[in-house]
Scaffold this motif. Structure first.
Motif: not given
Ligand code: IPE
Ligand code: IPE
Ligand code: MG
Length: 245
Positions: A223-241
């Motif tokens: 698990f690399t910093p690039d994997h982490l960066a990709t997951i963090l990108d996806r987090f921004g698309l989530r709708d936290r209600r």
């Protein structure tokens, strides 16, 4: 599953929300080693190297708090050789990293039940916590001999003591939170588990009640910093209600 490689570890998409607090269940060290015909402890040593890399990547990725699961209250079930080997890795990691981390602005803390740990390890933990207490660049929390249920029992006992002393009269969620090992820490926004398992294994059941989860098949030593960066990108698309409409 193929992971898109970010151009740089700073590649968190602009304009999207970022998790302030990321918690990681670092799983898959044993399988990583076994797949290569190596002893499991080799996987744990590689895993510890990965921790150093991920910790250093966090501030540039906008993460202020990183909480990592290093050893659970259930992990004592493993062979004596593996448990002692892991404890040796923790001691070395703390000894070697102490100097560097205090210079790099990392504040290191531990959660979990400490009395069962080797005395020397307990001393190292207390000493690095004290030495890094003034640091603010990254809050690194390491869960060692941590179990969410065990933490809840210890926290409930503390709360009961406060009630008996008359310090708390009608207990609230905040009163219990204040008795947890994580008192004063923000709740994790995102929990990541590596290795393909889709369970939480007794990690932060109280604190992660409203966290987002990511399960990735990548084994922790890969698990690399690039994997982490990709997951963090996806987090921004989530709708936290949080229960709202
Ligand atoms: C995670 O890797 C590290 C610890 C639990 C200490 P594992 O050792 O659980 O690796 P797997 O799951 O057996 O591959
Ligand atoms: C969770 O992994 C604990 C840590 C990562 C320290 P485990 O490998 O112990 O979890 P299970 O046994 O697969 O649930
Ligand atoms: Mg495992």
């Amino acid at each position: 599953m193929a992971w898109p490689r970010g151009a740089a570890t700073k590649a968190v998409a602009e304009g999207t929300s970022r998790p302030r607090h990321v918690a990681v269940i670092m799983d898959g060290n044993g399988r990583w080693a076994t797949e290569r015909g190596w002893p499991r402890l080799v996987g744990h040593r590689r895993g510890a190297e990965r921790v150093k890399q991920i910790v250093r990547a966090c501030p540039d990725l906008g993460v202020d708090w990183l909480t990592i699961y290093a050893f659970s209250t259930e992990n004592w079930k493993r062979s004596t050789e593996e448990v002692l080997g892991l404890m040796k890795i923790f001691r070395r990691y703390i000894q070697r990293e102490a100097e560097e981390m205090s210079g790099e602005g990392v504040r290191m803390r531990f959660i979990g039940e400490r009395s069962r740990l080797d005395r020397k390890l307990q001393e190292l933990m207390a000493s690095i916590e004290a030495r890094t207490a003034g640091n603010t660049r990254l809050n690194l929390t390491v869960a060692i001999n941590y179990g969410g249920r065990d933490e809840l029992v210890r926290a409930s006992t503390r709360l009961a003591e406060r009630i008996v002393r008359g310090e708390v009269t009608s207990p609230s969620e905040a009163d219990l939170a204040d008795c947890m090992d994580t008192a004063g820490h923000p709740d994790p926004d995102l929990v990541i588990r590596t290795s393909g398992e889709t369970r939480t294994s007794n990690f932060l059941p109280w604190q992660a009640a409203y966290s987002e989860y990511e399960f990735t098949p990548t084994l922790w030593p890969d698990f690399t910093p690039d994997h982490l960066a990709t997951i963090l990108d996806r987090f921004g698309l989530r709708d936290r209600r949080f229960g709202g409409a």
